[in-house]
Design an enzyme around this catalytic site. Structure first.
Site, PDB file in Angstrom:
ATOM      1  N   HIS A 142      65.037 -57.956  58.540  1.00 46.85           N
ATOM      2  CA  HIS A 142      65.825 -59.130  58.894  1.00 46.85           C
ATOM      3  C   HIS A 142      65.488 -60.360  58.061  1.00 46.85           C
ATOM      4  O   HIS A 142      66.183 -61.378  58.153  1.00 46.85           O
ATOM      5  CB  HIS A 142      65.672 -59.450  60.387  1.00 46.85           C
ATOM      6  CG  HIS A 142      66.924 -59.987  61.005  1.00 46.85           C
ATOM      7  ND1 HIS A 142      67.148 -60.004  62.366  1.00 46.85           N
ATOM      8  CD2 HIS A 142      68.040 -60.526  60.467  1.00 46.85           C
ATOM      9  CE1 HIS A 142      68.329 -60.527  62.628  1.00 46.85           C
ATOM     10  NE2 HIS A 142      68.891 -60.862  61.496  1.00 46.85           N
ATOM     11  N   ASP A 151      70.032 -59.990  68.827  1.00 45.55           N
ATOM     12  CA  ASP A 151      68.681 -59.564  68.463  1.00 45.55           C
ATOM     13  C   ASP A 151      67.786 -59.588  69.691  1.00 45.55           C
ATOM     14  O   ASP A 151      67.947 -60.439  70.577  1.00 45.55           O
ATOM     15  CB  ASP A 151      68.139 -60.534  67.399  1.00 45.55           C
ATOM     16  CG  ASP A 151      66.971 -59.990  66.613  1.00 45.55           C
ATOM     17  OD1 ASP A 151      66.198 -59.176  67.151  1.00 45.55           O
ATOM     18  OD2 ASP A 151      66.798 -60.402  65.452  1.00 45.55           O
ATOM     19  N   HIS A 195      64.789 -60.399  69.358  1.00 48.38           N
ATOM     20  CA  HIS A 195      63.840 -61.445  69.008  1.00 48.38           C
ATOM     21  C   HIS A 195      64.586 -62.712  68.574  1.00 48.38           C
ATOM     22  O   HIS A 195      65.755 -62.656  68.199  1.00 48.38           O
ATOM     23  CB  HIS A 195      62.938 -60.970  67.866  1.00 48.38           C
ATOM     24  CG  HIS A 195      62.290 -59.648  68.124  1.00 48.38           C
ATOM     25  ND1 HIS A 195      62.878 -58.445  67.761  1.00 48.38           N
ATOM     26  CD2 HIS A 195      61.118 -59.323  68.722  1.00 48.38           C
ATOM     27  CE1 HIS A 195      62.090 -57.448  68.117  1.00 48.38           C
ATOM     28  NE2 HIS A 195      61.023 -57.946  68.704  1.00 48.38           N
ATOM     29  N   ASP A 252      63.445 -64.694  66.011  1.00 47.50           N
ATOM     30  CA  ASP A 252      63.253 -64.890  64.569  1.00 47.50           C
ATOM     31  C   ASP A 252      63.177 -66.365  64.222  1.00 47.50           C
ATOM     32  O   ASP A 252      63.709 -66.826  63.199  1.00 47.50           O
ATOM     33  CB  ASP A 252      64.364 -64.198  63.778  1.00 47.50           C
ATOM     34  CG  ASP A 252      64.309 -62.681  63.917  1.00 47.50           C
ATOM     35  OD1 ASP A 252      63.260 -62.163  64.342  1.00 47.50           O
ATOM     36  OD2 ASP A 252      65.314 -62.013  63.622  1.00 47.50           O
ATOM     37  N   HIS A 295      60.209 -61.396  58.390  1.00 48.15           N
ATOM     38  CA  HIS A 295      61.400 -60.972  59.136  1.00 48.15           C
ATOM     39  C   HIS A 295      61.465 -61.618  60.522  1.00 48.15           C
ATOM     40  O   HIS A 295      62.494 -61.538  61.178  1.00 48.15           O
ATOM     41  CB  HIS A 295      61.486 -59.439  59.234  1.00 48.15           C
ATOM     42  CG  HIS A 295      60.611 -58.805  60.268  1.00 48.15           C
ATOM     43  ND1 HIS A 295      60.917 -57.595  60.861  1.00 48.15           N
ATOM     44  CD2 HIS A 295      59.431 -59.189  60.817  1.00 48.15           C
ATOM     45  CE1 HIS A 295      59.976 -57.267  61.727  1.00 48.15           C
ATOM     46  NE2 HIS A 295      59.064 -58.216  61.708  1.00 48.15           N
ATOM     47  N   ASP A 346      70.722 -57.309  64.533  1.00 47.82           N
ATOM     48  CA  ASP A 346      69.522 -56.498  64.363  1.00 47.82           C
ATOM     49  C   ASP A 346      69.659 -55.302  65.297  1.00 47.82           C
ATOM     50  O   ASP A 346      69.880 -55.470  66.500  1.00 47.82           O
ATOM     51  CB  ASP A 346      68.300 -57.339  64.727  1.00 47.82           C
ATOM     52  CG  ASP A 346      66.976 -56.665  64.406  1.00 47.82           C
ATOM     53  OD1 ASP A 346      66.891 -55.436  64.548  1.00 47.82           O
ATOM     54  OD2 ASP A 346      66.025 -57.375  64.036  1.00 47.82           O
ATOM     55  N   ASP A 389      67.547 -53.578  66.605  1.00 46.42           N
ATOM     56  CA  ASP A 389      66.597 -53.566  67.717  1.00 46.42           C
ATOM     57  C   ASP A 389      67.088 -54.381  68.898  1.00 46.42           C
ATOM     58  O   ASP A 389      66.448 -54.410  69.955  1.00 46.42           O
ATOM     59  CB  ASP A 389      65.198 -53.991  67.277  1.00 46.42           C
ATOM     60  CG  ASP A 389      65.026 -55.479  66.995  1.00 46.42           C
ATOM     61  OD1 ASP A 389      65.819 -56.307  67.499  1.00 46.42           O
ATOM     62  OD2 ASP A 389      64.071 -55.834  66.272  1.00 46.42           O
ATOM     63  N   GLU A 391      67.623 -53.721  59.914  1.00 42.86           N
ATOM     64  CA  GLU A 391      66.469 -53.103  60.560  1.00 42.86           C
ATOM     65  C   GLU A 391      66.666 -51.633  60.936  1.00 42.86           C
ATOM     66  O   GLU A 391      66.013 -51.126  61.851  1.00 42.86           O
ATOM     67  CB  GLU A 391      66.019 -53.906  61.796  1.00 42.86           C
ATOM     68  CG  GLU A 391      65.510 -55.311  61.480  1.00 42.86           C
ATOM     69  CD  GLU A 391      64.120 -55.356  60.850  1.00 42.86           C
ATOM     70  OE1 GLU A 391      63.504 -54.281  60.668  1.00 42.86           O
ATOM     71  OE2 GLU A 391      63.659 -56.479  60.524  1.00 42.86           O
TER      72      GLU A 391
END
Length: 300
Positions: A100, A123, A125, A127, A140, A227, A229, A272
Site C-alpha cells: 500500500h 482498509d 488500517h 495508514d 505501507h 486494500d 486486507d 496488498e
C-alpha cells in the site's frame, strides 16, 4: 466512469516486511482482470509494470524510522508520472499493487490533475502513521498521512507538491486496527471513519450512502484505494497484515456496486495481494471480481 482504462502494475514489496506482494500485479492479471473489463465494454490498455529497484539490504531503517526509503521514493515518483499521463490522456487509472505504500504515488499522479480530490480508503488500517508514530517503520502504513502532507518531506512532496488531499475529503471504511498515533491524528484532523462498529451497526448500504455523500461534497473526482486486507481473512487470506472481523465478500461487492451506481470514482487501486500467503489465488480472484463490480458488472 471513462470507457478507457489504463492498467499500471506496481510490483512493490519494500513498504513492508513480508516478501511476495510484489507478485500481486501478476496474479491479478492472471486472474483475468483485463478480460473481465473488456467483457464489460471497456477499452483496456495495460501499460505494464513500474520498475522497482532493489536495495542491497532489505528492511533497513534510516534515522527517521523509514524502511527502504530511497527505493520507495523512486518507485512512487515514477508511478506518479505514469498516473498523471493516464489522466492527461483521459483514461481511468487502475493501479495494481504491490503493497500500500504505492498509494503515495497514485494520489500524487491523480491529484496533480484534479483540483479537489476525494479519497475512499477501504482498509482494515488507517495508514496514517509517520516515522515518529510507526511501531515498525514500514512505509505501507504511512501513505494516507503522506498524502495529507503529514510526515517526512521526501514522502509528502512526491510529485513536487503537498498535500494531495484534504482531511475533510477523506473517508476510511472498514477500519479495525489503528495505532495510537493514528487515532490521535484522526481526531485532530476530523477525518471521517467508518469502523467495523459502524459497518455492523448501520449496515454496509447506509455506510456507503453516507460515505459517498461525504466524499462528494466539495470534490471534483474521487480516488478509491482498496486494500484487500479490508476484507475478512476468510475471504481474502493472501494479505500480509490480516485482521479478523472485517467486511464479508458480499458486503464489499455491495460497496463496489454502490460506487459504480454513483459514478463518482475517477481512479482506483487494488493492493496488498500476496500469492505466497494465498490459497489457490483466492485473493487475486476476489480482487478481480470486486474490480468487475466497481466497473458496473451485474448479474442481470
Amino acid at each position: 466512469m471513462k470507457q478507457k482504462i489504463s492498467i499500471i502494475g506496481v510490483p512493490m514489496d519494500l513498504g513492508q516486511m513480508r516478501r511476495g506482494v510484489d507478485m500481486g500485479p501478476s496474479v491479478i492479471r492472471y486472474a483475468g482482470v483485463v478480460e473481465r473489463l473488456e467483457a464489460l465494454g471497456y477499452a483496456v490498455e495495460d501499460r505494464g509494470d513500474v520498475k522497482i529497484g532493489r536495495p542491497s539490504t532489505l528492511d533497513v531503517k534510516n534515522d527517521d524510522n523509514l524502511k527502504d526509503l530511497n527505493v520507495v521514493i523512486e518507485a512512487n515518483q515514477t508511478l506518479a508520472e505514469e498516473v498523471s499521463k493516464a489522466v492527461a490522456e483521459d483514461a481511468f487509472p487502475l493501479i495494481l499493487g504491490g503493497d500500500h505504500s504505492i498509494a503515495i504515488g497514485s494520489l500524487a499522479g491523480v491529484a496533480d490533475k484534479v483540483d479537489q480530490l476525494g479519497v475512499i480508503w477501504y482498509d482494515a488500517h488507517g495508514d496514517l502513521n509517520t516515522g515518529e508514530t510507526s511501531p515498525s517503520g514500514n512505509i505501507h502504513g504511512m501513505p494516507l498521512a503522506a498524502s495529507l502532507g503529514i510526515g517526512h518531506p521526501s514522502l509528502t512532496e512526491i510529485g513536487g507538491y503537498a498535500p494531495k488531499v484534504r482531511p475533510e475529503n477523506v473517508v476510511i471504511i472498514g477500519a479495525r486496527s489503528l495505532d495510537e498515533g493514528e487515532r490521535e491524528l484522526i481526531k485532530e484532523k476530523g477525518i471521517k471513519v467508518f469502523t467495523m462498529h459502524e459497518v455492523d451497526r448501520l449496515g454496509m448500504s447506509k455506510v456507503m450512502e453516507q460515505a459517498i455523500e461525504h466524499v462528494t461534497k466539495n470534490t471534483d473526482g474521487v480516488h478509491l484505494s482498496l486494500d484487500l486486507d479490508a476484507l475478512d481473512p476468510l475471504y481474502a487470506p493472501g494479505v500480509g497484515t490480516p485482521v479478523i472481523g472485517g467486511p464479508t465478500y458480499r458486503e464489499t461487492h455491495l460497496a463496489m456496486e454502490m460506487l459504480a451506481e454513483s459514478g463518482i470514482i475517477t481512479s482506483a487501486e487494488f493492493v496488498e495481494v500476496n500469492p505466497i500467503l494465498d490459497v489457490k489465488n483466492q485473493t487475486a480472484e476476489a480482487a478481480v471480481a470486486l474490480i468487475g463490480s466497481l466497473f458496473g458488472e451485474k448479474l442481470l
